[in-house]
Enzyme design. Sequence first.
Site, PDB file in Angstrom:
ATOM      1  N   TYR A 131      27.449  -9.891 -22.631  1.00  0.00           N
ATOM      2  CA  TYR A 131      27.341  -9.569 -21.210  1.00  0.00           C
ATOM      3  C   TYR A 131      27.338 -10.864 -20.418  1.00  0.00           C
ATOM      4  O   TYR A 131      26.549 -11.770 -20.707  1.00  0.00           O
ATOM      5  CB  TYR A 131      26.054  -8.779 -20.943  1.00  0.00           C
ATOM      6  N   ASP A 163      27.600 -19.137 -22.413  1.00  0.00           N
ATOM      7  CA  ASP A 163      26.789 -18.460 -21.411  1.00  0.00           C
ATOM      8  C   ASP A 163      25.356 -18.519 -21.905  1.00  0.00           C
ATOM      9  O   ASP A 163      24.953 -17.786 -22.810  1.00  0.00           O
ATOM     10  CB  ASP A 163      27.266 -17.011 -21.249  1.00  0.00           C
ATOM     11  N   LYS A 218      18.652 -17.120 -14.249  1.00  0.00           N
ATOM     12  CA  LYS A 218      17.291 -17.061 -13.710  1.00  0.00           C
ATOM     13  C   LYS A 218      16.266 -18.068 -14.257  1.00  0.00           C
ATOM     14  O   LYS A 218      15.369 -18.485 -13.545  1.00  0.00           O
ATOM     15  CB  LYS A 218      16.775 -15.644 -13.903  1.00  0.00           C
TER      16      LYS A 218
HETATM   17  N1  HOZ Z   1      21.017  -7.473 -16.880  1.00  0.00           N
HETATM   18  C1  HOZ Z   1      19.646  -7.430 -17.284  1.00  0.00           C
HETATM   19  C2  HOZ Z   1      19.503  -7.086 -18.695  1.00  0.00           C
HETATM   20  N2  HOZ Z   1      20.277  -7.821 -19.593  1.00  0.00           N
HETATM   21  C3  HOZ Z   1      18.845  -6.464 -16.477  1.00  0.00           C
HETATM   22  C4  HOZ Z   1      18.478  -7.047 -15.193  1.00  0.00           C
HETATM   23  C5  HOZ Z   1      17.435  -6.262 -14.412  1.00  0.00           C
HETATM   24  O1  HOZ Z   1      17.448  -5.040 -14.450  1.00  0.00           O
HETATM   25  O2  HOZ Z   1      16.634  -6.877 -13.758  1.00  0.00           O
END
Ligand code: HOZ
Length: 427
Positions: A142, A237, A265
């Site tokens: 992802y 990534d 983040k």
């Molecule tokens: N894309 C995040 C999990 N791999 C989830 C992000 C969220 O829901 O804060």
Amino acid sequence: MTGSEKLFQEAVTLIPGGVNSPVRAFGSVNMTPRFIASAEGAYLTDVDGNRYLDYIGSWGPMILGHANPLVLEKVEEACRKGLSFGAATEAEVDMARLICSMVPSVEMVRMVNSGTEAVMSAVRAARGYTGRDKIVKFEGCYHGHSDSMLVKAGSGVMTAGVPDSSGVPAGCTKDTLLAGYNDIASVEKLFDACGSEIAAVIIEPVGANMGVVLPEKGFLENLRRLCTENGTVLIFDEVITGFRLARAGAQEYFGIQADLTTYGKIIGGGMPVGAYGGKREIMEVVAPVGSVYQAGTLSGNPVAMAAGLAQLTYLNEYPGVYEQLQKMGELLYGGMRDMCEDLGLSCRVSFAGSLGCLFFTSEEVTDYRSAKASDTEAFCRYFRHMLEHGIYIAPSQFEAMFLCASHTEENIRYTLDTMHKYFEKQF
Ligand code: HOZ
């Protein structure tokens, strides 16, 4: 009705699915999401006053624990000086210097606002640098929700039952080539067919959005070799692994250098931040030096920089954190693995340092297909038990567990004990 239930009832009328990011809707576990009111250390508290031992850590960034006083102090200080200037600041230079000093492959870095943005921009830079269009991504990895990356993506896309998102024009993904994680032959085939057209290979060095899937010995090394031989940009990534597996992330953990790296983040200490960086000659294609355009008013935001700088400075100055996280990872995930063996469970545990995952499958998980073979109904029952006992893990079989520096041995003993009680009854 609980406070969370009441809020969710209203939220679904105002926000698609009641949430601002799909996985947190608890859809794949058929439950109502908990609405969180506050967090401290390794704990979350919901609007009903329930306290949970948190193994998500905001999907990674809270590596020092929630509401870390060092980070909060710097954020408060920055807030008092102004929230956004849309102009250059000293903190951005400090941040760039720190990242470049911590990660040997990063000679220049550009701050953005999320991992999605970082990937989108890194791919554009790689295309601009090579003058090529095609990119290779791996099934189950992802890389955020930009158009060209939503092909057999992991995370929420895996549970939504739609391997490719609608709303993405075919033209946007026609240059996205798919390879199998841990399947170097599938990458070689693509290079044999059109190596001179491939701008970049992008990969999560540890697959952390299809559960946790580790790279097999030699896999990343071979990717590195293929990219070098073909003049292709290797993008790691490291939104999940960066500054988590080690100071220099997966690149240090596995001893392999990428050409470009994307971050999310964790470099904002919980604030909305991302970044991409790497070799100077590649990064110099980015505007205003070069012709690859990318911009943003909130990029390098002073409050976000203050939070990120506080967190990264700590990680840089106290590398003992990584030893501690590694030890706790072995205690938790190693304990889970032993439990699976002792109780003869049809489960697999995979982990790297503080990242880990319990797969409900007897087959070894090495890629998207084997991860997908997991029994998601069994996961769902297990998730419910854990939540009912105050343990908050990701509400999906295809997400990682995250440890932070605030987790204690006692927390881990409680977690293992709670799992043990559940599995003893089940099998
Ligand atoms: N894309 C995040 C999990 N791999 C989830 C992000 C969220 O829901 O804060």
